[in-house]
Design a protein around this motif. Structure first.
Motif, PDB file in Angstrom:
ATOM      1  N   THR A  19      31.474 -45.135  14.988  1.00  0.00           N
ATOM      2  CA  THR A  19      31.075 -46.403  15.026  1.00  0.00           C
ATOM      3  C   THR A  19      29.545 -46.442  15.071  1.00  0.00           C
ATOM      4  O   THR A  19      28.597 -47.388  14.326  1.00  0.00           O
ATOM      5  CB  THR A  19      31.417 -47.122  16.211  1.00  0.00           C
ATOM      6  OG1 THR A  19      32.771 -47.343  16.106  1.00  0.00           O
ATOM      7  CG2 THR A  19      30.775 -48.706  16.353  1.00  0.00           C
ATOM      8  N   MET A  20      28.755 -45.659  15.661  1.00  0.00           N
ATOM      9  CA  MET A  20      27.201 -45.433  15.705  1.00  0.00           C
ATOM     10  C   MET A  20      26.720 -45.143  14.441  1.00  0.00           C
ATOM     11  O   MET A  20      25.889 -45.454  13.863  1.00  0.00           O
ATOM     12  CB  MET A  20      26.696 -44.411  16.883  1.00  0.00           C
ATOM     13  CG  MET A  20      27.273 -44.618  18.235  1.00  0.00           C
ATOM     14  SD  MET A  20      26.614 -43.803  19.506  1.00  0.00           S
ATOM     15  CE  MET A  20      26.901 -42.065  18.964  1.00  0.00           C
ATOM     16  N   VAL A  21      27.368 -44.317  13.621  1.00  0.00           N
ATOM     17  CA  VAL A  21      27.048 -43.885  12.471  1.00  0.00           C
ATOM     18  C   VAL A  21      27.030 -45.168  11.386  1.00  0.00           C
ATOM     19  O   VAL A  21      25.945 -45.289  10.845  1.00  0.00           O
ATOM     20  CB  VAL A  21      27.971 -42.795  11.655  1.00  0.00           C
ATOM     21  CG1 VAL A  21      27.526 -42.713  10.241  1.00  0.00           C
ATOM     22  CG2 VAL A  21      27.480 -41.487  12.504  1.00  0.00           C
ATOM     23  N   ASP A  22      28.046 -45.778  11.617  1.00  0.00           N
ATOM     24  CA  ASP A  22      28.239 -47.101  10.690  1.00  0.00           C
ATOM     25  C   ASP A  22      27.271 -48.153  11.082  1.00  0.00           C
ATOM     26  O   ASP A  22      26.496 -48.716  10.287  1.00  0.00           O
ATOM     27  CB  ASP A  22      29.457 -47.486  10.792  1.00  0.00           C
ATOM     28  CG  ASP A  22      30.756 -46.878  10.228  1.00  0.00           C
ATOM     29  OD1 ASP A  22      30.397 -45.918   9.569  1.00  0.00           O
ATOM     30  OD2 ASP A  22      31.855 -47.294  10.597  1.00  0.00           O
ATOM     31  N   ASP A  23      26.886 -48.254  12.402  1.00  0.00           N
ATOM     32  CA  ASP A  23      25.904 -49.279  12.868  1.00  0.00           C
ATOM     33  C   ASP A  23      24.635 -48.566  12.392  1.00  0.00           C
ATOM     34  O   ASP A  23      23.638 -49.503  12.082  1.00  0.00           O
ATOM     35  CB  ASP A  23      25.850 -49.578  14.561  1.00  0.00           C
ATOM     36  CG  ASP A  23      27.119 -50.150  14.835  1.00  0.00           C
ATOM     37  OD1 ASP A  23      27.818 -50.584  14.106  1.00  0.00           O
ATOM     38  OD2 ASP A  23      27.367 -50.015  16.156  1.00  0.00           O
ATOM     39  N   THR A  24      24.238 -47.304  12.316  1.00  0.00           N
ATOM     40  CA  THR A  24      22.925 -46.934  11.767  1.00  0.00           C
ATOM     41  C   THR A  24      22.623 -47.239  10.552  1.00  0.00           C
ATOM     42  O   THR A  24      21.512 -47.561  10.060  1.00  0.00           O
ATOM     43  CB  THR A  24      22.954 -45.467  12.243  1.00  0.00           C
ATOM     44  OG1 THR A  24      23.120 -44.990  13.481  1.00  0.00           O
ATOM     45  CG2 THR A  24      21.769 -44.740  11.773  1.00  0.00           C
ATOM     46  N   PHE A  25      23.736 -47.018   9.546  1.00  0.00           N
ATOM     47  CA  PHE A  25      23.720 -47.703   8.159  1.00  0.00           C
ATOM     48  C   PHE A  25      23.365 -49.019   8.144  1.00  0.00           C
ATOM     49  O   PHE A  25      22.533 -49.445   7.181  1.00  0.00           O
ATOM     50  CB  PHE A  25      24.799 -47.267   7.338  1.00  0.00           C
ATOM     51  CG  PHE A  25      25.078 -45.756   6.940  1.00  0.00           C
ATOM     52  CD1 PHE A  25      24.037 -45.445   5.846  1.00  0.00           C
ATOM     53  CD2 PHE A  25      25.941 -44.743   7.525  1.00  0.00           C
ATOM     54  CE1 PHE A  25      24.053 -44.212   5.355  1.00  0.00           C
ATOM     55  CE2 PHE A  25      25.609 -43.587   6.893  1.00  0.00           C
ATOM     56  CZ  PHE A  25      24.996 -43.021   5.970  1.00  0.00           C
ATOM     57  N   VAL A  26      23.942 -49.836   8.875  1.00  0.00           N
ATOM     58  CA  VAL A  26      23.798 -51.240   8.954  1.00  0.00           C
ATOM     59  C   VAL A  26      22.266 -51.712   9.252  1.00  0.00           C
ATOM     60  O   VAL A  26      21.432 -52.505   8.514  1.00  0.00           O
ATOM     61  CB  VAL A  26      24.575 -52.209   9.812  1.00  0.00           C
ATOM     62  CG1 VAL A  26      24.235 -53.467  10.009  1.00  0.00           C
ATOM     63  CG2 VAL A  26      25.904 -51.951   9.443  1.00  0.00           C
ATOM     64  N   GLU A  27      21.672 -50.633  10.118  1.00  0.00           N
ATOM     65  CA  GLU A  27      20.219 -50.942  10.589  1.00  0.00           C
ATOM     66  C   GLU A  27      19.147 -50.572   9.402  1.00  0.00           C
ATOM     67  O   GLU A  27      18.072 -50.792   9.380  1.00  0.00           O
ATOM     68  CB  GLU A  27      20.081 -50.228  11.924  1.00  0.00           C
ATOM     69  CG  GLU A  27      20.457 -51.051  12.986  1.00  0.00           C
ATOM     70  CD  GLU A  27      19.953 -50.485  14.459  1.00  0.00           C
ATOM     71  OE1 GLU A  27      18.867 -50.148  14.536  1.00  0.00           O
ATOM     72  OE2 GLU A  27      20.685 -50.173  15.260  1.00  0.00           O
ATOM     73  N   LEU A  28      19.831 -49.567   8.704  1.00  0.00           N
ATOM     74  CA  LEU A  28      18.868 -48.913   7.554  1.00  0.00           C
ATOM     75  C   LEU A  28      18.989 -49.572   6.261  1.00  0.00           C
ATOM     76  O   LEU A  28      18.266 -49.530   5.329  1.00  0.00           O
ATOM     77  CB  LEU A  28      19.518 -47.754   7.404  1.00  0.00           C
ATOM     78  CG  LEU A  28      18.666 -46.345   6.712  1.00  0.00           C
ATOM     79  CD1 LEU A  28      17.537 -46.195   7.410  1.00  0.00           C
ATOM     80  CD2 LEU A  28      19.473 -45.380   6.308  1.00  0.00           C
TER      81      LEU A  28
END
Length: 147
Positions: A19-28
């Motif tokens: 989930t944190m990886v997916d959220d990081t991509f969203v922020e990127l």
């Protein structure tokens, strides 16, 4: 907080990493769109090839008068920016670690038909910078979970 408390938090962290990886991509996403825009302003597609060559001398002069870097190349190349509408409507859509850049501008289908789908995406030269941003964002998320 003791070492045992951190160990418990760390153990629970493993279940939320995806989930944190997916959220990081969203922020990127904004940075990914900017990398795509930067390449287009240089007249380059995501695969490193050039956009369509500009052949009308009057249009080349017009683009150069607007400060187009790509139009000043020899030969002059398109840069997909005149009014800025196409680039202002560029967006990145994420599905997990898969990111697709597109534009909602009405000219998008015409530009894809003329120059190919590789007008969207990120060139490899931007990977290190995006990788650093990814790590920075991800570490902040991990720290927030642990501290």
């Amino acid at each position: 907080m003791g070492i045992i408390d951190y160990a418990i938090k760390f153990n629970s962290l493993t279940s939320t990493v995806r989930t944190m990886v997916d959220d990081t991509f969203v922020e990127l996403k904004p940075e990914i769109v900017e990398a795509n825009k930067t390449a287009l302003l240089k007249g380059e597609k995501s695969d490193g090839t050039y956009l369509k060559r500009l052949s009308n001398p009057c249009y080349v002069d017009y683009k150069e008068s607007k400060g187009s870097f790509a139009a000043s190349l020899n030969p002059p190349i398109a840069d997909f920016k005149d009014t800025g509408l196409f680039q202002s409507k560029m967006q990145a859509n994420t599905q997990g670690a898969t990111i697709r850049v597109t534009s909602t501008d009405s000219k998008t289908p015409k530009l894809i038909a003329r120059d190919g789908k590789d007008i969207f995406g990120v060139q490899k030269e931007y990977y290190p910078q995006l990788g650093e941003s990814f790590v920075t964002i991800f570490i902040k998320k991990v720290r927030a979970k642990l501290l």
